[in-house]
Design a protein around this motif. Sequence first.
Motif, PDB file in Angstrom:
ATOM      1  N   LYS A 191       0.763  -1.038  -0.091  1.00 31.58           N
ATOM      2  CA  LYS A 191      -0.005  -0.081   0.057  1.00 31.58           C
ATOM      3  C   LYS A 191       1.032   1.374  -0.084  1.00 31.58           C
ATOM      4  CE  LYS A 191      -3.907  -2.155   2.566  1.00 31.58           C
ATOM      5  NZ  LYS A 191      -4.528  -2.035   3.899  1.00 31.58           N
ATOM      6  N   GLY A 192       0.383   2.198  -0.309  1.00 27.17           N
ATOM      7  CA  GLY A 192       1.140   3.408  -0.392  1.00 27.17           C
ATOM      8  C   GLY A 192       0.481   4.577  -1.371  1.00 27.17           C
ATOM      9  N   GLU A 193       1.578   5.402  -1.864  1.00 31.39           N
ATOM     10  CA  GLU A 193       1.220   6.273  -3.024  1.00 31.39           C
ATOM     11  C   GLU A 193       2.450   6.757  -3.538  1.00 31.39           C
ATOM     12  OE1 GLU A 193      -1.565  10.207  -2.534  1.00 31.39           O
ATOM     13  OE2 GLU A 193       0.347  10.632  -1.488  1.00 31.39           O
ATOM     14  N   ILE A 194       2.256   7.163  -4.820  1.00 34.20           N
ATOM     15  CA  ILE A 194       3.409   7.405  -5.823  1.00 34.20           C
ATOM     16  C   ILE A 194       2.920   8.892  -6.511  1.00 34.20           C
ATOM     17  CG2 ILE A 194       4.561   6.890  -7.905  1.00 34.20           C
ATOM     18  CD1 ILE A 194       4.091   3.888  -7.432  1.00 34.20           C
ATOM     19  N   VAL A 195       3.762   9.686  -6.504  1.00 37.40           N
ATOM     20  CA  VAL A 195       3.492  11.128  -6.929  1.00 37.40           C
ATOM     21  C   VAL A 195       4.483  11.230  -8.132  1.00 37.40           C
ATOM     22  CG1 VAL A 195       3.435  13.383  -6.551  1.00 37.40           C
ATOM     23  CG2 VAL A 195       2.774  11.925  -4.829  1.00 37.40           C
ATOM     24  N   ASN A 196       4.104  11.604  -9.225  1.00 38.09           N
ATOM     25  CA  ASN A 196       4.898  11.840 -10.177  1.00 38.09           C
ATOM     26  C   ASN A 196       4.882  13.454 -10.587  1.00 38.09           C
ATOM     27  OD1 ASN A 196       6.705  12.148 -12.438  1.00 38.09           O
ATOM     28  ND2 ASN A 196       5.401  10.661 -13.912  1.00 38.09           N
ATOM     29  N   SER A 197       5.582  14.349 -10.333  1.00 37.94           N
ATOM     30  CA  SER A 197       5.568  15.566 -10.512  1.00 37.94           C
ATOM     31  C   SER A 197       6.711  16.206 -11.237  1.00 37.94           C
ATOM     32  CB  SER A 197       5.878  16.584  -9.227  1.00 37.94           C
ATOM     33  OG  SER A 197       4.854  16.237  -8.163  1.00 37.94           O
ATOM     34  N   VAL A 203       7.696   4.112 -14.354  1.00 43.99           N
ATOM     35  CA  VAL A 203       7.064   2.812 -14.151  1.00 43.99           C
ATOM     36  C   VAL A 203       7.229   2.252 -12.946  1.00 43.99           C
ATOM     37  CG1 VAL A 203       7.012   0.296 -15.137  1.00 43.99           C
ATOM     38  CG2 VAL A 203       7.378   2.454 -16.704  1.00 43.99           C
ATOM     39  N   PRO A 204       6.236   2.073 -12.018  1.00 42.86           N
ATOM     40  CA  PRO A 204       6.502   1.159 -10.700  1.00 42.86           C
ATOM     41  C   PRO A 204       6.853  -0.339 -11.050  1.00 42.86           C
ATOM     42  CG  PRO A 204       4.474   2.419 -10.894  1.00 42.86           C
ATOM     43  CD  PRO A 204       4.792   2.337 -12.357  1.00 42.86           C
ATOM     44  N   LYS A 205       7.895  -0.847 -10.265  1.00 40.98           N
ATOM     45  CA  LYS A 205       8.359  -2.112 -10.267  1.00 40.98           C
ATOM     46  C   LYS A 205       8.119  -2.621  -8.965  1.00 40.98           C
ATOM     47  CE  LYS A 205      10.826  -1.841 -14.628  1.00 40.98           C
ATOM     48  NZ  LYS A 205      12.205  -1.875 -15.276  1.00 40.98           N
ATOM     49  N   TYR A 206       7.822  -3.860  -8.795  1.00 43.81           N
ATOM     50  CA  TYR A 206       7.900  -4.512  -7.636  1.00 43.81           C
ATOM     51  C   TYR A 206       8.594  -5.837  -7.600  1.00 43.81           C
ATOM     52  CZ  TYR A 206       3.778  -1.331  -7.079  1.00 43.81           C
ATOM     53  OH  TYR A 206       3.135  -0.151  -7.113  1.00 43.81           O
ATOM     54  N   ILE A 207       9.516  -5.979  -6.831  1.00 41.07           N
ATOM     55  CA  ILE A 207      10.294  -7.364  -6.480  1.00 41.07           C
ATOM     56  C   ILE A 207      10.558  -7.788  -5.141  1.00 41.07           C
ATOM     57  CG2 ILE A 207      12.834  -8.093  -6.840  1.00 41.07           C
ATOM     58  CD1 ILE A 207      13.065  -6.110  -8.948  1.00 41.07           C
ATOM     59  N   ILE A 208      10.292  -9.072  -5.087  1.00 42.54           N
ATOM     60  CA  ILE A 208      10.502  -9.817  -3.959  1.00 42.54           C
ATOM     61  C   ILE A 208      11.808 -10.622  -4.025  1.00 42.54           C
ATOM     62  CG2 ILE A 208       9.966 -11.556  -1.902  1.00 42.54           C
ATOM     63  CD1 ILE A 208       7.001 -10.883  -2.523  1.00 42.54           C
ATOM     64  N   TYR A 209      12.922 -10.373  -3.256  1.00 44.53           N
ATOM     65  CA  TYR A 209      14.227 -10.996  -3.404  1.00 44.53           C
ATOM     66  C   TYR A 209      14.746 -11.748  -2.377  1.00 44.53           C
ATOM     67  CZ  TYR A 209      17.040  -7.254  -1.725  1.00 44.53           C
ATOM     68  OH  TYR A 209      17.683  -6.271  -0.839  1.00 44.53           O
ATOM     69  N   GLN A 210      15.234 -12.888  -2.625  1.00 38.17           N
ATOM     70  CA  GLN A 210      15.873 -13.530  -1.598  1.00 38.17           C
ATOM     71  C   GLN A 210      17.472 -13.352  -1.392  1.00 38.17           C
ATOM     72  OE1 GLN A 210      17.283 -17.936  -1.994  1.00 38.17           O
ATOM     73  NE2 GLN A 210      15.426 -18.485  -0.995  1.00 38.17           N
ATOM     74  N   LYS A 211      17.900 -13.192  -0.296  1.00 38.72           N
ATOM     75  CA  LYS A 211      19.296 -13.133   0.011  1.00 38.72           C
ATOM     76  C   LYS A 211      19.822 -14.209   0.812  1.00 38.72           C
ATOM     77  CE  LYS A 211      22.558  -9.858   2.399  1.00 38.72           C
ATOM     78  NZ  LYS A 211      22.549  -8.654   3.125  1.00 38.72           N
ATOM     79  N   ASP A 232       3.565  -2.261 -12.849  1.00 41.04           N
ATOM     80  CA  ASP A 232       2.393  -1.532 -13.198  1.00 41.04           C
ATOM     81  C   ASP A 232       2.525  -0.769 -14.379  1.00 41.04           C
ATOM     82  OD1 ASP A 232       0.779  -2.522 -11.084  1.00 41.04           O
ATOM     83  OD2 ASP A 232       1.232  -0.927  -9.758  1.00 41.04           O
ATOM     84  N   ALA A 233       1.268  -0.370 -14.580  1.00 44.36           N
ATOM     85  CA  ALA A 233       1.296   0.544 -15.940  1.00 44.36           C
ATOM     86  C   ALA A 233       2.165   1.819 -15.412  1.00 44.36           C
ATOM     87  CB  ALA A 233      -0.044   0.897 -16.434  1.00 44.36           C
ATOM     88  N   ALA A 234       2.734   2.451 -16.826  1.00 50.74           N
ATOM     89  CA  ALA A 234       3.530   3.812 -16.518  1.00 50.74           C
ATOM     90  C   ALA A 234       2.386   4.978 -15.911  1.00 50.74           C
ATOM     91  CB  ALA A 234       4.132   4.011 -17.931  1.00 50.74           C
ATOM     92  N   LEU A 235       3.382   5.485 -15.120  1.00 50.22           N
ATOM     93  CA  LEU A 235       2.294   6.753 -14.640  1.00 50.22           C
ATOM     94  C   LEU A 235       3.186   8.142 -15.392  1.00 50.22           C
ATOM     95  CD1 LEU A 235       2.266   4.909 -12.281  1.00 50.22           C
ATOM     96  CD2 LEU A 235       2.032   7.150 -11.000  1.00 50.22           C
ATOM     97  N   SER A 236       1.914   8.733 -16.052  1.00 47.77           N
ATOM     98  CA  SER A 236       2.438  10.085 -16.981  1.00 47.77           C
ATOM     99  C   SER A 236       2.780  11.092 -16.017  1.00 47.77           C
ATOM    100  CB  SER A 236       1.261  10.424 -17.915  1.00 47.77           C
ATOM    101  OG  SER A 236       0.375  10.655 -17.199  1.00 47.77           O
ATOM    102  N   SER A 237       3.416  12.501 -16.586  1.00 46.08           N
ATOM    103  CA  SER A 237       3.631  13.504 -15.903  1.00 46.08           C
ATOM    104  C   SER A 237       2.634  13.952 -15.211  1.00 46.08           C
ATOM    105  CB  SER A 237       4.363  14.451 -16.863  1.00 46.08           C
ATOM    106  OG  SER A 237       4.510  15.732 -16.185  1.00 46.08           O
ATOM    107  N   SER A 238       3.055  14.558 -14.121  1.00 48.76           N
ATOM    108  CA  SER A 238       1.734  15.277 -13.170  1.00 48.76           C
ATOM    109  C   SER A 238       0.594  14.244 -12.862  1.00 48.76           C
ATOM    110  CB  SER A 238       1.423  16.393 -13.694  1.00 48.76           C
ATOM    111  OG  SER A 238       2.369  17.463 -14.213  1.00 48.76           O
TER     112      SER A 238
END
Length: 313
Positions: A191-197, A203-211, A232-238
């Motif tokens: 959950k959260g929020e992304i702001v593209n100003s 393009v938001p990307k989500y990775i779970i990685y093992q170490k 996810d799909a790309a976020l355009s400007s503003s």
Amino acid sequence: MKLTVECNAINERNTFSNGDVLTGQLIVEVSKKTTIKSLTIKAKGKASVAWTETHGEQQVTYWDEEKYFSQTESILPNENSNGSFTLSPGRHTFPFVVQLPSNDLPSSFKGESGKVKYHLLAQLSRSLRVPSKAKTEFAFVSRPDALLPVAMAPQYGVKDRNVTFFASGNISMNIFLEKTGYQQGEHLIVKGEIVNSSTRKIVPKYIIYQKQSFFAQGNRTVHTSNIVKEKDAALSSSTRQTVSKILTVPWGATPTILNCRILKVEYRLKVILDVSFTKNPEIKLPLVILPACDGAMAKALEACQPQKTNYVH
């Protein structure tokens, strides 16, 4: 002569945990009358690591091991005065019972430079003969009790960055997880929020990685690998976007291992904002992978579930 070890499953995953009673049978097949001096079953558990590094023209191998337990049970009935037992031709079954230790032990694991292994070793001895042996591994899954306080803690991260190369503006994100620990196969909600100003798309990307970390003779080697990767799909400007991304922990993911001196298995969630021609901002949050469980283990997890949290952007 043929000697075989069979283990009885106690759950549908055929795994065993701290304090479980492991039962099974030794199958002895002989073609003629045979006198046995002894018949034993040994349960063992240990971890080992080894890797090689090149230093100039010299190769150095680092290794270490950690033994957890080794217990032997005699399962031969007393028939003859000297303690031996005589078998007639055919197939014979000898049941056995092994009580596994109740202390905190790491889960079975096989990694890039080390492993944690549990097995049963049967040995049959006869006069003037080399002992016959049979071996089988069993899957051990550590109970998550020690990880529960960490697993139920929420996680939160914030990141922002100015975009300056052939562009302008700012991009930022805040990411929230209601808890740190997730069972194999469980959904993880980011959950959260992304702001593209900025003037670029992101393009938001989500990775779970093992170490995987391995330790020997004062040295360490590390291996990382992605086990989940989505975008996810790309976020355009503003653009401002509320995040509610669902990821699924793979069923085959090894549970987190933090209770072994010579190796560790850890996980992270990495959220990346992919932007052209600039360094991508990213947030890393720790994760704990717990084994899929039932019975008393499931009740312990349920009792420790966090209170419902109202998330505010």
